[in-house]
Design a protein around this motif. Structure first.
Motif, PDB file in Angstrom:
ATOM      1  N   VAL A 157       1.110  -0.916  -0.050  1.00 52.92           N
ATOM      2  CA  VAL A 157      -0.142  -0.055   0.052  1.00 52.92           C
ATOM      3  C   VAL A 157       1.230   1.085  -0.251  1.00 52.92           C
ATOM      4  O   VAL A 157       0.428   2.304  -0.892  1.00 52.92           O
ATOM      5  CB  VAL A 157      -1.270   0.205   1.420  1.00 52.92           C
ATOM      6  N   LEU A 158       1.840   1.485   0.643  1.00 53.67           N
ATOM      7  CA  LEU A 158       2.911   2.432   1.126  1.00 53.67           C
ATOM      8  C   LEU A 158       3.160   2.741  -0.202  1.00 53.67           C
ATOM      9  O   LEU A 158       3.953   4.305  -0.675  1.00 53.67           O
ATOM     10  CB  LEU A 158       4.184   2.053   2.015  1.00 53.67           C
ATOM     11  N   GLN A 159       4.036   1.083  -1.036  1.00 50.88           N
ATOM     12  CA  GLN A 159       4.408   2.300  -2.257  1.00 50.88           C
ATOM     13  C   GLN A 159       3.310   2.373  -3.601  1.00 50.88           C
ATOM     14  O   GLN A 159       3.532   3.803  -3.863  1.00 50.88           O
ATOM     15  CB  GLN A 159       4.578   0.568  -2.746  1.00 50.88           C
ATOM     16  N   GLY A 160       2.411   1.509  -3.759  1.00 47.55           N
ATOM     17  CA  GLY A 160       1.467   2.005  -4.231  1.00 47.55           C
ATOM     18  C   GLY A 160       1.170   3.438  -4.314  1.00 47.55           C
ATOM     19  O   GLY A 160       0.465   4.364  -5.403  1.00 47.55           O
ATOM     20  N   VAL A 161       0.647   3.792  -3.338  1.00 46.11           N
ATOM     21  CA  VAL A 161      -0.044   5.203  -2.377  1.00 46.11           C
ATOM     22  C   VAL A 161       0.956   6.147  -2.737  1.00 46.11           C
ATOM     23  O   VAL A 161       0.734   7.436  -3.126  1.00 46.11           O
ATOM     24  CB  VAL A 161      -0.666   5.197  -1.315  1.00 46.11           C
ATOM     25  N   GLY A 162       2.454   5.765  -2.196  1.00 41.87           N
ATOM     26  CA  GLY A 162       3.325   7.052  -2.999  1.00 41.87           C
ATOM     27  C   GLY A 162       3.674   7.003  -3.997  1.00 41.87           C
ATOM     28  O   GLY A 162       4.226   8.253  -4.182  1.00 41.87           O
ATOM     29  N   LEU A 163       3.289   6.171  -4.891  1.00 42.21           N
ATOM     30  CA  LEU A 163       3.955   6.198  -6.161  1.00 42.21           C
ATOM     31  C   LEU A 163       2.799   7.216  -7.081  1.00 42.21           C
ATOM     32  O   LEU A 163       3.122   8.576  -7.508  1.00 42.21           O
ATOM     33  CB  LEU A 163       3.874   4.840  -6.897  1.00 42.21           C
ATOM     34  N   VAL A 164       1.595   6.904  -6.159  1.00 44.30           N
ATOM     35  CA  VAL A 164       0.530   8.420  -6.642  1.00 44.30           C
ATOM     36  C   VAL A 164       1.076   9.018  -6.748  1.00 44.30           C
ATOM     37  O   VAL A 164       0.294  10.697  -7.165  1.00 44.30           O
ATOM     38  CB  VAL A 164      -0.913   7.342  -6.350  1.00 44.30           C
ATOM     39  N   VAL A 165       1.053   9.974  -5.172  1.00 46.26           N
ATOM     40  CA  VAL A 165       1.591  11.151  -4.749  1.00 46.26           C
ATOM     41  C   VAL A 165       2.340  11.662  -5.292  1.00 46.26           C
ATOM     42  O   VAL A 165       2.743  12.827  -5.297  1.00 46.26           O
ATOM     43  CB  VAL A 165       1.988  10.500  -2.787  1.00 46.26           C
ATOM     44  N   SER A 166       3.444  10.581  -5.592  1.00 42.11           N
ATOM     45  CA  SER A 166       4.509  11.327  -5.996  1.00 42.11           C
ATOM     46  C   SER A 166       4.555  12.370  -7.382  1.00 42.11           C
ATOM     47  O   SER A 166       4.446  13.263  -8.115  1.00 42.11           O
ATOM     48  CB  SER A 166       5.755  10.121  -6.163  1.00 42.11           C
ATOM     49  N   ILE A 167       3.799  11.417  -8.460  1.00 46.28           N
ATOM     50  CA  ILE A 167       3.158  12.160  -9.415  1.00 46.28           C
ATOM     51  C   ILE A 167       2.768  12.688  -9.489  1.00 46.28           C
ATOM     52  O   ILE A 167       2.415  14.028 -10.107  1.00 46.28           O
ATOM     53  CB  ILE A 167       2.349  10.769 -10.881  1.00 46.28           C
ATOM     54  N   ALA A 168       1.912  12.910  -8.424  1.00 46.64           N
ATOM     55  CA  ALA A 168       0.148  13.815  -8.517  1.00 46.64           C
ATOM     56  C   ALA A 168       1.073  15.279  -8.019  1.00 46.64           C
ATOM     57  O   ALA A 168       0.885  16.220  -8.104  1.00 46.64           O
ATOM     58  CB  ALA A 168      -0.743  13.465  -7.512  1.00 46.64           C
ATOM     59  N   THR A 169       2.512  14.821  -7.036  1.00 50.22           N
ATOM     60  CA  THR A 169       3.292  16.351  -6.065  1.00 50.22           C
ATOM     61  C   THR A 169       3.886  17.074  -7.677  1.00 50.22           C
ATOM     62  O   THR A 169       3.909  18.334  -7.836  1.00 50.22           O
ATOM     63  CB  THR A 169       4.284  15.255  -5.046  1.00 50.22           C
ATOM     64  N   ALA A 170       4.198  16.133  -8.414  1.00 51.37           N
ATOM     65  CA  ALA A 170       4.840  16.754  -9.326  1.00 51.37           C
ATOM     66  C   ALA A 170       4.355  17.423 -10.588  1.00 51.37           C
ATOM     67  O   ALA A 170       4.881  18.748 -11.109  1.00 51.37           O
ATOM     68  CB  ALA A 170       5.480  15.858 -10.285  1.00 51.37           C
ATOM     69  N   ALA A 171       2.757  16.610 -10.562  1.00 47.36           N
ATOM     70  CA  ALA A 171       2.081  17.343 -11.536  1.00 47.36           C
ATOM     71  C   ALA A 171       1.185  18.847 -11.327  1.00 47.36           C
ATOM     72  O   ALA A 171       1.272  19.826 -11.970  1.00 47.36           O
ATOM     73  CB  ALA A 171       1.100  16.376 -11.847  1.00 47.36           C
ATOM     74  N   VAL A 172       1.092  19.295 -10.093  1.00 50.59           N
ATOM     75  CA  VAL A 172       1.028  20.143  -9.320  1.00 50.59           C
ATOM     76  C   VAL A 172       2.390  21.112  -9.591  1.00 50.59           C
ATOM     77  O   VAL A 172       2.048  22.408  -9.883  1.00 50.59           O
ATOM     78  CB  VAL A 172       0.429  19.879  -8.066  1.00 50.59           C
ATOM     79  N   ILE A 173       3.275  20.897  -8.856  1.00 50.36           N
ATOM     80  CA  ILE A 173       4.110  21.613  -9.505  1.00 50.36           C
ATOM     81  C   ILE A 173       4.709  21.855 -10.705  1.00 50.36           C
ATOM     82  O   ILE A 173       4.370  23.608 -10.756  1.00 50.36           O
ATOM     83  CB  ILE A 173       5.614  21.084  -8.378  1.00 50.36           C
ATOM     84  N   GLY A 174       4.327  21.261 -11.827  1.00 52.12           N
ATOM     85  CA  GLY A 174       4.767  21.193 -13.059  1.00 52.12           C
ATOM     86  C   GLY A 174       3.572  22.632 -13.017  1.00 52.12           C
ATOM     87  O   GLY A 174       3.793  23.227 -14.371  1.00 52.12           O
ATOM     88  N   TRP A 175       2.073  22.182 -13.073  1.00 49.57           N
ATOM     89  CA  TRP A 175       1.100  23.271 -13.264  1.00 49.57           C
ATOM     90  C   TRP A 175       1.255  24.286 -12.604  1.00 49.57           C
ATOM     91  O   TRP A 175       1.090  25.577 -13.036  1.00 49.57           O
ATOM     92  CB  TRP A 175       0.007  22.244 -12.842  1.00 49.57           C
ATOM     93  N   ALA A 176       1.925  25.048 -11.649  1.00 51.59           N
ATOM     94  CA  ALA A 176       2.290  25.910 -11.001  1.00 51.59           C
ATOM     95  C   ALA A 176       3.216  27.073 -11.131  1.00 51.59           C
ATOM     96  O   ALA A 176       2.783  27.966 -11.575  1.00 51.59           O
ATOM     97  CB  ALA A 176       2.107  25.639  -9.397  1.00 51.59           C
ATOM     98  N   LEU A 177       3.886  26.281 -12.237  1.00 51.77           N
ATOM     99  CA  LEU A 177       5.095  26.412 -12.798  1.00 51.77           C
ATOM    100  C   LEU A 177       4.968  26.808 -13.852  1.00 51.77           C
ATOM    101  O   LEU A 177       6.261  27.860 -14.654  1.00 51.77           O
ATOM    102  CB  LEU A 177       6.285  25.759 -12.636  1.00 51.77           C
ATOM    103  N   ARG A 178       4.748  26.353 -15.395  1.00 54.28           N
ATOM    104  CA  ARG A 178       4.007  26.517 -16.330  1.00 54.28           C
ATOM    105  C   ARG A 178       3.769  27.878 -16.474  1.00 54.28           C
ATOM    106  O   ARG A 178       2.658  28.458 -15.688  1.00 54.28           O
ATOM    107  CB  ARG A 178       3.733  25.696 -16.512  1.00 54.28           C
TER     108      ARG A 178
END
Length: 418
Positions: A157-178
């Protein structure tokens, strides 16, 4: 207590006994100094002798033992691995609390995302130092081989949810910086070398993941180099996950597909290697009746992981071949243009052929789209070229590359000083 002392006598180990005089819940405390390889066998002897499971068994590490008898015991007991009980305890310790895990994961992903956008390998590696991914990967595998379903589930569970959280974090940061002043106008993430490396993976990435899984097990069972191994696992997972998140932010599905495939095959390969090596190392549930159940779970997970890895590896193979084909076409075009320039110069015609661009993407390899090549031809003022000059250039380049091309020839008049 008599059972413990009898088992210790039969094992030929030293021991001391301290009588309990406090609460009366335990009869005595027995201390037995043994080298790490002897711990698991001794605990098995205690269970076989009928040691009550409600009793406490504490395994602690001694800095130094100065004793000829201890040296003799170390000589008699070979091996380097820790006991099953120590393995499980270390796996539990490596998987941090949920709040700590996700806090560190978000921070490491944010730093890695900045490193990707800045094309800074040092920043990316620095982010991996704080990424807490080694614990869940090992917890999942250890839980399976010692038949601790709760530990295994928590790791997955930690691996799976962690992967989703990591992708979502990068997506939010990218969206904010774009579109901000922090990135140049028209910024294309696929042109950044560190990002391009993650969206054009090849089969060699599989060896990084498998090697990281093996190294993780070795570091856990022998208690060496866990920090560096954790960095290796994080490098295999966080940067491609962050790249997939940036692909979401920029609306580039091909980036999400390739980087997502890389992070999935890496995560599955790490778990596959760890599971297999732990079982081959001889770790089993301490109850004989549980071994068959643990083996069944191990076998089913190994099969699922193997099939998933095989499918994703086929995708990586396709990416590897497509990347090779695009690079080969560009290389052949450049080489042929250099040859044509030398031939023209030898014939007395001062024509120079230069490659301006080769528009040939990975997806074009499989859709059958023709590569578009733009060639710049420098010619002296007044020199006339035949009407079918562009056709001649295209035929030469097609012969060199072995593929059909669409060629655009741009002519410029140049003068060079003598």
């Amino acid at each position: 207590m008599d059972l413990v002392l009898e088992a210790a006598e039969e094992a030929g180990v030293d021991y001391t006994v301290s009588r309990d005089t406090d609460r009366g819940e335990f009869e005595a405390l027995v201390s037995i100094p043994v080298p790490p390889p002897a711990v698991e066998g001794l605990l098995a002897d205690f269970r076989a002798a009928g040691l009550d499971e409600r009793s406490y068994t504490v395994v602690t590490a001694a800095e130094t033992i100065v004793s000829e008898r201890a040296d003799a015991l170390s000589t008699r007991v070979s091996g380097t691995r820790i006991s099953r009980e120590e393995l499980r305890s270390r796996a539990v310790d490596l998987a941090p609390a949920v709040s700590t895990y996700f806090s560190l994961l978000v921070v490491s992903t944010a730093i890695a995302t900045a490193g990707l956008l800045l094309d800074s390998a040092a920043t990316i590696i620095g982010a991996m130092v704080v990424a807490p991914l080694m614990g869940p990967a090992l917890s999942a595998s250890v839980g399976v081989v010692v038949d601790d379903e709760q530990l295994a589930t928590r790791g997955v569970v930690l691996q799976g949810v962690g992967l989703v959280v990591s992708i979502a974090t990068a997506a939010v940061i990218g969206w904010a910086l774009r579109g901000t002043i922090l990135l140049p106008p028209g910024f294309d993430i696929t042109t950044v070398p560190q990002i391009h490396e993650r969206i054009t993976p090849n089969l060699l990435a599989l060896f990084l993941a498998l090697g990281s899984g093996v190294a993780a097990v070795v570091s856990l069972t022998r208690n060496v180099g866990s920090v560096l191994v954790g960095v290796a696992i994080a490098v295999a997972l966080v940067p491609p996950a962050a790249t997939a998140g940036l692909g979401i932010a920029w609306g580039r599905p091909e980036v999400v597909l390739t980087a997502g495939t890389l992070v999935l095959v890496n995560m599955l390969s790490i778990n596959f290697a760890a599971l297999l090596l732990l079982w081959l190392s001889g770790y089993r549930p301490h109850r004989t009746a549980d071994i068959e159940r643990a083996y069944g779970r191990l076998r089913s997970r190994i099969v699922v992981l193997f099939v998933a890895i095989a499918i994703l590896t086929a995708v990586l193979g396709g990416v590897t071949y497509g990347t090779y084909r695009t690079a080969a076409v560009e290389h052949d075009v450049r080489t042929e243009l250099e040859t044509m320039s030398e031939e023209r110069l030898a014939d007395g015609a001062a024509l120079q052929f230069r490659e301006l661009a080769v528009d040939y993407e990975l997806v074009d390899v499989y859709t059958g789209a023709e590569p578009m090549v733009t060639v710049l031809v420098e010619r002296p003022p007044g020199e006339q070229l035949p009407d079918d000059f562009a056709t001649d250039v295209r035929e030469r380049l097609e012969s060199a590359t072995g593929v059909d091309l669409e060629v655009v020839v741009e002519l410029v008049e140049t003068q060079r000083s003598g």
